[in-house]
Design an enzyme around this catalytic site. Structure first.
Site, PDB file in Angstrom:
ATOM      1  N   ASN A  11       9.541   4.727 -10.646  1.00  0.00           N
ATOM      2  CA  ASN A  11       9.694   4.598  -9.199  1.00  0.00           C
ATOM      3  C   ASN A  11      10.814   3.590  -8.939  1.00  0.00           C
ATOM      4  O   ASN A  11      10.608   2.390  -9.062  1.00  0.00           O
ATOM      5  CB  ASN A  11       8.359   4.114  -8.601  1.00  0.00           C
ATOM      6  CG  ASN A  11       8.452   3.862  -7.115  1.00  0.00           C
ATOM      7  OD1 ASN A  11       9.465   4.151  -6.481  1.00  0.00           O
ATOM      8  ND2 ASN A  11       7.381   3.307  -6.544  1.00  0.00           N
ATOM      9  N   TRP A  12      11.972   4.106  -8.565  1.00  0.00           N
ATOM     10  CA  TRP A  12      13.129   3.223  -8.393  1.00  0.00           C
ATOM     11  C   TRP A  12      13.094   2.470  -7.071  1.00  0.00           C
ATOM     12  O   TRP A  12      13.910   1.601  -6.834  1.00  0.00           O
ATOM     13  CB  TRP A  12      14.433   4.037  -8.518  1.00  0.00           C
ATOM     14  CG  TRP A  12      14.713   4.530  -9.905  1.00  0.00           C
ATOM     15  CD1 TRP A  12      13.915   4.389 -11.015  1.00  0.00           C
ATOM     16  CD2 TRP A  12      15.889   5.236 -10.354  1.00  0.00           C
ATOM     17  NE1 TRP A  12      14.509   4.962 -12.113  1.00  0.00           N
ATOM     18  CE2 TRP A  12      15.720   5.491 -11.739  1.00  0.00           C
ATOM     19  CE3 TRP A  12      17.039   5.690  -9.725  1.00  0.00           C
ATOM     20  CZ2 TRP A  12      16.673   6.173 -12.490  1.00  0.00           C
ATOM     21  CZ3 TRP A  12      17.993   6.368 -10.465  1.00  0.00           C
ATOM     22  CH2 TRP A  12      17.820   6.604 -11.836  1.00  0.00           C
ATOM     23  N   HIS A  97       2.242   5.338  -1.539  1.00  0.00           N
ATOM     24  CA  HIS A  97       2.464   4.114  -2.303  1.00  0.00           C
ATOM     25  C   HIS A  97       2.041   2.913  -1.443  1.00  0.00           C
ATOM     26  O   HIS A  97       2.221   2.916  -0.228  1.00  0.00           O
ATOM     27  CB  HIS A  97       3.940   4.015  -2.689  1.00  0.00           C
ATOM     28  CG  HIS A  97       4.194   2.894  -3.643  1.00  0.00           C
ATOM     29  ND1 HIS A  97       4.319   1.592  -3.227  1.00  0.00           N
ATOM     30  CD2 HIS A  97       4.319   2.878  -4.999  1.00  0.00           C
ATOM     31  CE1 HIS A  97       4.512   0.820  -4.284  1.00  0.00           C
ATOM     32  NE2 HIS A  97       4.512   1.579  -5.373  1.00  0.00           N
ATOM     33  N   GLU A  99       3.325   0.154  -0.883  1.00  0.00           N
ATOM     34  CA  GLU A  99       4.378  -0.444  -0.041  1.00  0.00           C
ATOM     35  C   GLU A  99       4.539   0.350   1.250  1.00  0.00           C
ATOM     36  O   GLU A  99       4.829  -0.214   2.300  1.00  0.00           O
ATOM     37  CB  GLU A  99       5.700  -0.521  -0.826  1.00  0.00           C
ATOM     38  CG  GLU A  99       5.645  -1.635  -1.858  1.00  0.00           C
ATOM     39  CD  GLU A  99       6.475  -1.406  -3.093  1.00  0.00           C
ATOM     40  OE1 GLU A  99       7.356  -0.539  -3.091  1.00  0.00           O
ATOM     41  OE2 GLU A  99       6.219  -2.106  -4.092  1.00  0.00           O
ATOM     42  N   GLU A 169      -2.864   2.122  -8.590  1.00  0.00           N
ATOM     43  CA  GLU A 169      -1.986   0.959  -8.588  1.00  0.00           C
ATOM     44  C   GLU A 169      -2.658  -0.186  -7.834  1.00  0.00           C
ATOM     45  O   GLU A 169      -2.598  -0.240  -6.602  1.00  0.00           O
ATOM     46  CB  GLU A 169      -0.659   1.299  -7.912  1.00  0.00           C
ATOM     47  CG  GLU A 169       0.097   2.413  -8.609  1.00  0.00           C
ATOM     48  CD  GLU A 169       1.589   2.312  -8.336  1.00  0.00           C
ATOM     49  OE1 GLU A 169       2.349   2.243  -9.295  1.00  0.00           O
ATOM     50  OE2 GLU A 169       1.978   2.280  -7.154  1.00  0.00           O
ATOM     51  N   GLY A 175       4.608  -5.468  -9.095  1.00  0.00           N
ATOM     52  CA  GLY A 175       5.759  -6.371  -9.010  1.00  0.00           C
ATOM     53  C   GLY A 175       5.407  -7.837  -9.176  1.00  0.00           C
ATOM     54  O   GLY A 175       6.222  -8.712  -8.910  1.00  0.00           O
ATOM     55  N   GLY A 236       7.581   0.643 -11.842  1.00  0.00           N
ATOM     56  CA  GLY A 236       8.545   0.211 -10.834  1.00  0.00           C
ATOM     57  C   GLY A 236       9.692  -0.549 -11.479  1.00  0.00           C
ATOM     58  O   GLY A 236      10.614   0.044 -12.035  1.00  0.00           O
ATOM     59  N   GLY A 237       9.610  -1.863 -11.430  1.00  0.00           N
ATOM     60  CA  GLY A 237      10.698  -2.729 -11.903  1.00  0.00           C
ATOM     61  C   GLY A 237      11.245  -2.353 -13.271  1.00  0.00           C
ATOM     62  O   GLY A 237      12.469  -2.313 -13.474  1.00  0.00           O
TER      63      GLY A 237
HETATM   64  P1  PGA Z   1       5.944  -2.462 -10.804  1.00  0.00           P
HETATM   65  O1  PGA Z   1       5.743  -1.386  -9.636  1.00  0.00           O
HETATM   66  O2  PGA Z   1       5.977  -1.712 -12.101  1.00  0.00           O
HETATM   67  O3  PGA Z   1       7.247  -3.133 -10.482  1.00  0.00           O
HETATM   68  O4  PGA Z   1       4.775  -3.407 -10.737  1.00  0.00           O
HETATM   69  C1  PGA Z   1       4.901  -0.278  -9.798  1.00  0.00           C
HETATM   70  C2  PGA Z   1       4.949   0.583  -8.566  1.00  0.00           C
HETATM   71  O5  PGA Z   1       5.020   0.039  -7.464  1.00  0.00           O
HETATM   72  O6  PGA Z   1       4.928   1.838  -8.644  1.00  0.00           O
END
Ligand code: PGA
Length: 254
Positions: A11-12, A97, A99, A169, A175, A236-237
């Protein structure tokens, strides 16, 4: 037992210009060309989807988007629909997600509409669920997840669910560098699997992949992927750098 091919998805988020996205995709393609037993998928920002699609065409790397709107077309300024994503080369779409739930008013109800639109358009949804730290501290993890699953998957048929992917998640692990412990992850994944069994039956529940997401890195991927009900990762990261992401894709060979 059903064999579920692991899916490692990157997930960019809101990162990378078109040139940067193409560059990362090119490097990734060369690094994962040997991979057969793991499915690899990346979700660049909307702006780079079509260009990345060209780079990964005829490679095993698949394309996904980070969100979708539930209408196919019309006066919805700023939105992108499932047919548009398919036309850009996507086969997957991340929906719900945390976010988006946190910053863009995504609710279980909008998640449900988007999941239905994704299926109708021929995309496989990666439906994200997860509790906050406050939920976990208040012992509400399972009730929160149950509600997200119940409302988010409302009205979906058994046949259609065969192509769904669920991503667990925990919000507190995204993050932050805090990964859930293997015990916490397996406990939740088993709970989600049993939800799917009750709702859709053993056969489909045994086929649906449940990914873990939240600070997945090359150093913890193998341990997490070895858990009985973990069928891949949403990264993610650590997916932004092709070399680091490739190490996660090769988790079994570290
Ligand atoms: P992260 O993010 O690997 O940076 O913790 C995961 C995500 O939000 O899908």
């Amino acid at each position: 037992m059903t064999q579920r091919k692991p899916l490692i998805a990157g997930n960019w988020k809101m990162n990378k210009t078109c040139a940067e996205a193409m560059d990362t995709a090119r490097t990734l393609v060369s690094l994962v060309s040997d991979v057969k037993d793991v499915e690899v998928m990346i979700t660049p920002p909307f702006t780079a989807l079509a260009q990345v699609a060209d780079i990964i065409a005829s490679t095993p790397v698949e394309l996904g988007a980070q969100d979708v709107f539930w209408e196919d077309h019309g006066a919805y300024t700023g939105q992108v629909s499932a047919p548009m994503l398919v036309s850009a080369g996507c086969t997957y779409v991340i929906i719900g997600h945390s976010e988006r739930r946190q910053y863009f008013n995504e609710t279980d109800q909008t998640v449900n509409k988007k999941v239905k639109a994704a299926f109708a358009g021929g995309l496989a949804p990666v439906v994200c669920v997860g509790e906050t730290e406050a939920d976990r501290d208040a012992q509400k993890t399972f009730s929160v997840l149950d509600k997200q699953m119940d409302n988010g998957l409302e009205g979906l048929t058994v046949e259609i669910m065969a192509n769904a992917v669920i991503a667990y998640e925990p919000v507190w692990a995204i993050g932050t560098g805090k990964t859930a412990t293997p015990l916490q992850v397996q406990e939740v994944h088993a709970f989600l699997r049993s939800f799917l069994k009750q709702r859709f039956g053993d056969g489909i529940a045994g086929q649906i992949r449940i990914l873990y997401g939240g600070s997945v890195k090359p150093g913890n991927a193998a341990e997490l992927m070895a858990l009985a009900d973990v069928d891949g990762a949403l990264v993610g990261g650590a997916s932004l750098d092709a070399e680091i992401f490739s190490k996660i894709v090769h988790f079994g060979k570290a």
